[in-house]
Design an enzyme around this catalytic site. Sequence first.
Site, PDB file in Angstrom:
ATOM      1  N   CYS A  16      79.278 -39.281   8.157  1.00 56.63           N
ATOM      2  CA  CYS A  16      79.868 -39.319   6.834  1.00 56.63           C
ATOM      3  C   CYS A  16      80.870 -38.199   6.638  1.00 56.63           C
ATOM      4  O   CYS A  16      81.042 -37.319   7.478  1.00 56.63           O
ATOM      5  CB  CYS A  16      78.789 -39.234   5.763  1.00 56.63           C
ATOM      6  SG  CYS A  16      77.775 -37.756   5.896  1.00 56.63           S
ATOM      7  N   GLY A  42      83.318 -42.403   7.772  1.00 59.88           N
ATOM      8  CA  GLY A  42      82.270 -43.285   7.270  1.00 59.88           C
ATOM      9  C   GLY A  42      82.876 -44.469   6.568  1.00 59.88           C
ATOM     10  O   GLY A  42      83.583 -44.302   5.579  1.00 59.88           O
ATOM     11  N   ASN A 117      76.494 -34.413   4.808  1.00 59.27           N
ATOM     12  CA  ASN A 117      76.991 -34.782   6.131  1.00 59.27           C
ATOM     13  C   ASN A 117      76.080 -34.130   7.156  1.00 59.27           C
ATOM     14  O   ASN A 117      75.968 -32.909   7.195  1.00 59.27           O
ATOM     15  CB  ASN A 117      78.437 -34.288   6.308  1.00 59.27           C
ATOM     16  CG  ASN A 117      78.953 -34.515   7.720  1.00 59.27           C
ATOM     17  OD1 ASN A 117      78.429 -35.339   8.449  1.00 59.27           O
ATOM     18  ND2 ASN A 117      79.988 -33.782   8.083  1.00 59.27           N
ATOM     19  N   GLY A 118      75.425 -34.944   7.974  1.00 57.30           N
ATOM     20  CA  GLY A 118      74.525 -34.396   8.983  1.00 57.30           C
ATOM     21  C   GLY A 118      73.253 -35.196   9.070  1.00 57.30           C
ATOM     22  O   GLY A 118      73.178 -36.343   8.628  1.00 57.30           O
ATOM     23  N   TYR A 257      86.787 -36.328  19.263  1.00 52.63           N
ATOM     24  CA  TYR A 257      86.959 -37.651  18.669  1.00 52.63           C
ATOM     25  C   TYR A 257      86.826 -37.694  17.148  1.00 52.63           C
ATOM     26  O   TYR A 257      87.621 -38.344  16.482  1.00 52.63           O
ATOM     27  CB  TYR A 257      85.955 -38.632  19.283  1.00 52.63           C
ATOM     28  CG  TYR A 257      85.960 -40.009  18.666  1.00 52.63           C
ATOM     29  CD1 TYR A 257      87.046 -40.866  18.860  1.00 52.63           C
ATOM     30  CD2 TYR A 257      84.899 -40.453  17.888  1.00 52.63           C
ATOM     31  CE1 TYR A 257      87.059 -42.139  18.283  1.00 52.63           C
ATOM     32  CE2 TYR A 257      84.905 -41.718  17.316  1.00 52.63           C
ATOM     33  CZ  TYR A 257      85.984 -42.553  17.504  1.00 52.63           C
ATOM     34  OH  TYR A 257      85.995 -43.800  16.946  1.00 52.63           O
TER      35      TYR A 257
END
Length: 486
Positions: A16, A42, A117-118, A257
């Site tokens: 995300c 996301g 996020n995580g 990436y």
Amino acid sequence: MLTTHPFDDDKLREECGVFGIWGAETAAAMVALGLHALQHRGQEAAGITSWDGHAFHTHRAMGHVAGNFDKDEVIRGLPGRVACGHVRYSTTGETALRNVQPLFAELSSGGFAIAHNGNISNAMKLKRDLVRSGSIFQSTSDTETIIHLVAMSKYRTLLDRFIDALKQVEGAYSLICLTPEGMIACRDPLGIRPLVLGRVGDAYIFASETVALDVVGATFIRQVEPGELVIVSEGGLRSIRPFAEMRARPCIFEHVYFSRPDSIVDGSSVYTVRKRIGAQLALENPVEADIVVPVPDSGTPSAIGYAQESGIPFELGIIRSHYVGRTFIQPGDQVRHLGVKLKHNANRALIDGKRLVLIDDSIVRGTTSVKILQMLRDAGAREVHLRIASPPTRHSCFYGVDTPERAKLLAAQMNVAEMAAYIGADSLAFLSIDGLYRALGEDGRVDAAPNFCDACFTGDYPTHLTDQEELIPTDQLALHGERVVA
């Protein structure tokens, strides 16, 4: 409608992106713009929560930011000078509206919204203990665990309760929390997931990447440091560091990436780093060929670096269609065999009879590589030498990346020669782990004290993996169906 593209399940996917702003007249609109810049992080769902000084307002939806937050009535329904938002892939919890963030709860201290996020690697153990203590979960997201820990804490102030909650969790997190008292942004003590601080006018902004600051015209101030909590309120901005200092281990795959090439990560241009990765790949794995061809778009900067270092011309031997998005309707069996051609097509006039160096960023399952190699062969490529701009992905990620189980990772099941035969390449080579570190400006990987989280390559996980080590099942709630208005 589900939003996962049927032919794009062969990449590691960031879970995300988060974006928050304090002090802007059009806060929700700014968040929508910021989330649009983070859409690559996301693409299953998006949400925004605002605070108008009296009440919280939330809009969450499945699908992309565009189409959900480009309507005036939606933005008007999110009033206030403070807002936070989230774009999501699901790694923990199923794809359903109840898991779309920001999550919101009414605590004893007032409303509490959180965007994460995580991934919390002991979330299932914590959830089991919380449920036994009377907590009632409304989602299957690991993020909700943090809310319950805050609610159950015995400390007096909300900030102390929040810190108490974070000291009980393991894993990776960059968080933006919205409360009536202010906005809190923080990273885990290892800094595995990214978070940056910016400013536009008198407003402060937090975002997963600097590109989101660029889009809203904000100035980058600095990154939020590992283990740091930054609090913004009417009294201004302040920072505290409640955790014991640890050696930072930010995710190395952000450079390979995840991040957009126009972002700055850890002080380095992602685009420049990827070109250096390609140059290092050429030094380590040279080959005689006629042209260097990227798998677009993720392999393009590394292919440019490979071409410049090797002296082999760079050419766009594969053309990507930009009109095949993740909202593409699932095709029937009759066209499913077309596979990758819906997204990529070989530039036959360029590659017919040529020896190619094909550059991609990674190999996960290998299914896309098989289709691309066959497509190039069908278009007349005489030789195809596949070069990968990262080491082999042999291990699953438990820190917020949608990684297949290890049994489905091609590099975990085959050696390089076997992988080359399976994919159909004349040769296959990967960047070494030391080469990746050198592209990031280091002499190589120091095994005793690496400066990045590279567990997907090395299996060297920087935190405990309690839920994995204790084999705690990732149980789901009984409610599996939920009506979603498209």
